[in-house]
Design a protein around this motif. Structure first.
Motif, PDB file in Angstrom:
ATOM      1  N   SER A 196       0.835  -1.201   0.000  1.00 10.66           N
ATOM      2  CA  SER A 196       0.000   0.000   0.000  1.00 10.66           C
ATOM      3  C   SER A 196       0.869   1.250   0.000  1.00 10.66           C
ATOM      4  CB  SER A 196      -0.922   0.011   1.217  1.00 10.66           C
ATOM      5  OG  SER A 196      -1.859  -1.049   1.131  1.00 10.66           O
ATOM      6  N   TYR A 197       0.386   2.271  -0.684  1.00 12.96           N
ATOM      7  CA  TYR A 197       1.148   3.490  -0.897  1.00 12.96           C
ATOM      8  C   TYR A 197       0.263   4.719  -0.657  1.00 12.96           C
ATOM      9  CZ  TYR A 197       4.254   0.286  -3.416  1.00 12.96           C
ATOM     10  OH  TYR A 197       5.081  -0.758  -3.761  1.00 12.96           O
ATOM     11  N   ALA A 198       0.943   5.828  -0.419  1.00 14.58           N
ATOM     12  CA  ALA A 198       0.309   7.144  -0.460  1.00 14.58           C
ATOM     13  C   ALA A 198       1.044   7.982  -1.491  1.00 14.58           C
ATOM     14  CB  ALA A 198       0.353   7.818   0.896  1.00 14.58           C
ATOM     15  N   LEU A 199       0.302   8.640  -2.353  1.00 15.03           N
ATOM     16  CA  LEU A 199       0.858   9.611  -3.287  1.00 15.03           C
ATOM     17  C   LEU A 199       0.556  10.992  -2.725  1.00 15.03           C
ATOM     18  CD1 LEU A 199      -0.373   7.376  -5.986  1.00 15.03           C
ATOM     19  CD2 LEU A 199       1.835   8.478  -6.380  1.00 15.03           C
ATOM     20  N   ILE A 213       3.558   2.723   2.553  1.00 15.35           N
ATOM     21  CA  ILE A 213       3.125   2.679   3.946  1.00 15.35           C
ATOM     22  C   ILE A 213       3.626   1.380   4.557  1.00 15.35           C
ATOM     23  CG2 ILE A 213       1.138   2.718   5.499  1.00 15.35           C
ATOM     24  CD1 ILE A 213      -0.381   4.219   3.282  1.00 15.35           C
ATOM     25  N   THR A 214       4.323   1.467   5.678  1.00 16.04           N
ATOM     26  CA  THR A 214       4.978   0.305   6.274  1.00 16.04           C
ATOM     27  C   THR A 214       4.504   0.079   7.700  1.00 16.04           C
ATOM     28  OG1 THR A 214       6.827   1.699   7.001  1.00 16.04           O
ATOM     29  CG2 THR A 214       7.039   0.610   4.851  1.00 16.04           C
ATOM     30  N   ALA A 215       4.455  -1.191   8.095  1.00 17.73           N
ATOM     31  CA  ALA A 215       4.135  -1.559   9.476  1.00 17.73           C
ATOM     32  C   ALA A 215       5.391  -1.484  10.322  1.00 17.73           C
ATOM     33  CB  ALA A 215       3.549  -2.959   9.513  1.00 17.73           C
ATOM     34  N   ALA A 217       6.876  -1.500  14.725  1.00 19.22           N
ATOM     35  CA  ALA A 217       6.619  -2.205  15.987  1.00 19.22           C
ATOM     36  C   ALA A 217       5.467  -1.576  16.754  1.00 19.22           C
ATOM     37  CB  ALA A 217       7.887  -2.197  16.832  1.00 19.22           C
ATOM     38  N   GLY A 218       4.825  -2.413  17.562  1.00 19.39           N
ATOM     39  CA  GLY A 218       3.771  -1.936  18.453  1.00 19.39           C
ATOM     40  C   GLY A 218       2.495  -1.536  17.764  1.00 19.39           C
ATOM     41  N   GLY A 219       2.234  -2.095  16.578  1.00 19.41           N
ATOM     42  CA  GLY A 219       1.013  -1.771  15.868  1.00 19.41           C
ATOM     43  C   GLY A 219       1.023  -0.409  15.203  1.00 19.41           C
ATOM     44  N   LYS A 220       2.206   0.221  15.082  1.00 19.52           N
ATOM     45  CA  LYS A 220       2.326   1.527  14.457  1.00 19.52           C
ATOM     46  C   LYS A 220       2.517   1.375  12.945  1.00 19.52           C
ATOM     47  CE  LYS A 220       2.362   3.816  18.383  1.00 19.52           C
ATOM     48  NZ  LYS A 220       1.277   4.768  18.766  1.00 19.52           N
ATOM     49  N   ALA A 221       2.397   2.499  12.250  1.00 22.51           N
ATOM     50  CA  ALA A 221       2.603   2.516  10.804  1.00 22.51           C
ATOM     51  C   ALA A 221       3.419   3.744  10.432  1.00 22.51           C
ATOM     52  CB  ALA A 221       1.274   2.523  10.060  1.00 22.51           C
ATOM     53  N   GLY A 222       4.368   3.549   9.509  1.00 19.28           N
ATOM     54  CA  GLY A 222       5.177   4.647   9.005  1.00 19.28           C
ATOM     55  C   GLY A 222       5.175   4.644   7.494  1.00 19.28           C
TER      56      GLY A 222
END
Length: 437
Positions: A196-199, A213-215, A217-222
């Protein structure tokens, strides 16, 4: 909203290849004026938002529609309110949650300002799969990411942004404060890889960045930046002249409204004063201009005193369907897989529909207006953002929903004369019936 403009010198960020590019649009775009467009009326509207200290500096901009697969009647509309963050509404257009943007440690730094929002369904996190809302934080030049859980106590959205998330375009806080930062946004999941991506577009520049979009640790996303592409800022007209849209000194023609067609991985991007571009969502090929705004090619001179542009003689090279600014792009998918790319034409308070089939070269298919339903339920003017979902949404919208921003909202109580904005909810079934007529 419509911006002040000045004439820019000739420059093409894509290099000499694009500098010589002849930009074409469908022939019918230059034909005679269309018949009066059909009109639809909203069924509901959100509470008015006021962009002043009394209203919390809230300014409606861009919506997204989240469908609750387990209980469609409890679906949500998630929308940006700029310096007031996010607003979450139920299908009756009632607010169910308000989320403030992140604060800054230094009061002299630019505040958080949420510009556009889009959704990703079933993103794999370390804590399991989840639906998320992604918003562009123009104030901090970052993405903010929220997990959607309709039954969570305290509100359906939870911030899961990785604290290590870095600025998208800026090299440091001084550059962030200049606010040439994250602006428009569209999400995309590659059906081949499942990633999945964001433009994200850049304010006052022509850049678009592709972020995975990357997963974490701790259920966070970057997110991580994959690549960027710059659209043209200057154009060669059929008469051989070079033209750039009029803008304030130092500004280039920016992009805001964007949407990706998941069927073919094509990104549609609205360069506000130029037109609608089509390009690969992975940003690996040259863009094509699908349609031009009416003002395309019109020279202008910026007046420092009035902060306005004085337009020159129209050379007749523009389109005839949309007027600057081109804003909220969204995708209307029909049950048979066909459908439309929908764009708001901010300059004339209309909406345009283009065939999403590439074989038809995104042919213009018509348009419509959203007009007042009553004295207290007005229509949509100077629309910044739009979202549409052609899926059953319970008893309220069994044939789907269109949500549009209203840049000149009429307060429902009639007693507050401050300028306000909001979002209008339109029955998609009614709209489709009008289009079919």
């Amino acid at each position: 909203m419509t911006r002040h403009r000045t004439l820019r010198p000739a420059a093409l960020a894509l290099g000499t290849a694009l500098a010589a590019l002849t930009l074409a649009v469908p022939a019918e775009a230059h034909g005679p004026a269309a018949d009066p467009l059909p009109a639809v009326t909203p069924r509901a509207e959100t509470p008015a938002l006021y962009d002043d200290e009394a209203g919390g500096n809230a300014d409606a901009d861009d919506p997204a529609i989240w469908r609750n697969a387990n209980d469609p009647d409890r679906s949500l509309v998630i929308a940006t309110a700029k310096e007031a963050g996010l607003r979450v509404y139920d299908l009756d257009a009632r607010q169910v949650q308000a989320i403030e943007p992140p604060s800054t440690a230094d009061p002299d730094d630019a505040p958080g300002r949420f510009n556009n929002v889009d959704l990703v369904t079933g993103l794999r996190l370390s804590s399991g799969r989840a639906d998320i809302a992604v918003t562009s934080d123009r104030g901090n030049d970052r993405l903010r990411i929220y997990r959607i859980d309709r039954d969570r106590p305290g509100g359906p959205l939870t911030d899961i942004t990785d604290p290590a998330a870095a600025p998208i375009f800026s090299g440091g806080q001084d550059e962030i404060n200049d606010q040439q930062t994250a602006y428009g946004l569209a999400t995309w999941t590659d059906r081949t890889t499942g990633r999945s991506y964001a433009l994200v577009s850049r304010r006052e520049r022509t850049s678009i960045a592709l972020l995975e979009i990357t997963a974490t640790a701790g259920g966070k996303a970057g997110y991580r930046k994959v690549r960027t592409l710059d659209l043209p800022s200057s154009f060669r007209l059929p008469n051989g002249a070079a033209w750039s849209p009029c803008a304030e000194p130092g500004e280039l023609p920016q992009v805001e409204g964007m949407v990706v067609d998941p069927a073919n991985g094509m990104l549609y991007a609205g360069q506000e004063d130029v037109g609608i571009w089509r390009l690969r969502a992975d940003l690996t090929a040259a863009p094509q201009l699908v349609d031009k705004v009416r003002e395309y090619g019109v020279p202008g001179v910026y007046d420092e005193e009035t902060e306005e542009c004085t337009a020159g003689t129209d050379p007749g090279f523009g389109g005839s369907r949309i007027s600057a600014d081109v804003e909220g792009l969204t995708l209307l998918t029909e049950s048979d897989g066909d459908g439309y790319v929908l764009s708001s034409s901010q300059g004339d308070n209309t909406f345009a529909l283009y065939d999403r089939e590439l074989g038809d070269d995104n042919e213009y298919e018509g348009g419509f207006r959203v007009t007042s339903a009553s004295q207290t339920l007005d229509g949509s003017e100077e629309c910044d953002g739009a979202a549409v979902l052609n899926a059953p949404l319970g008893t309220r919208y069994p044939r789907g929903l269109l949500v549009v921003q209203d840049g000149h909202n009429t307060s429902a109580d009639g007693g507050d004369d401050r300028e306000s904005t909001g979002f209008k909810f339109v029955d998609l079934g009614e709209l489709m019936d009008r289009i079919d007529d």
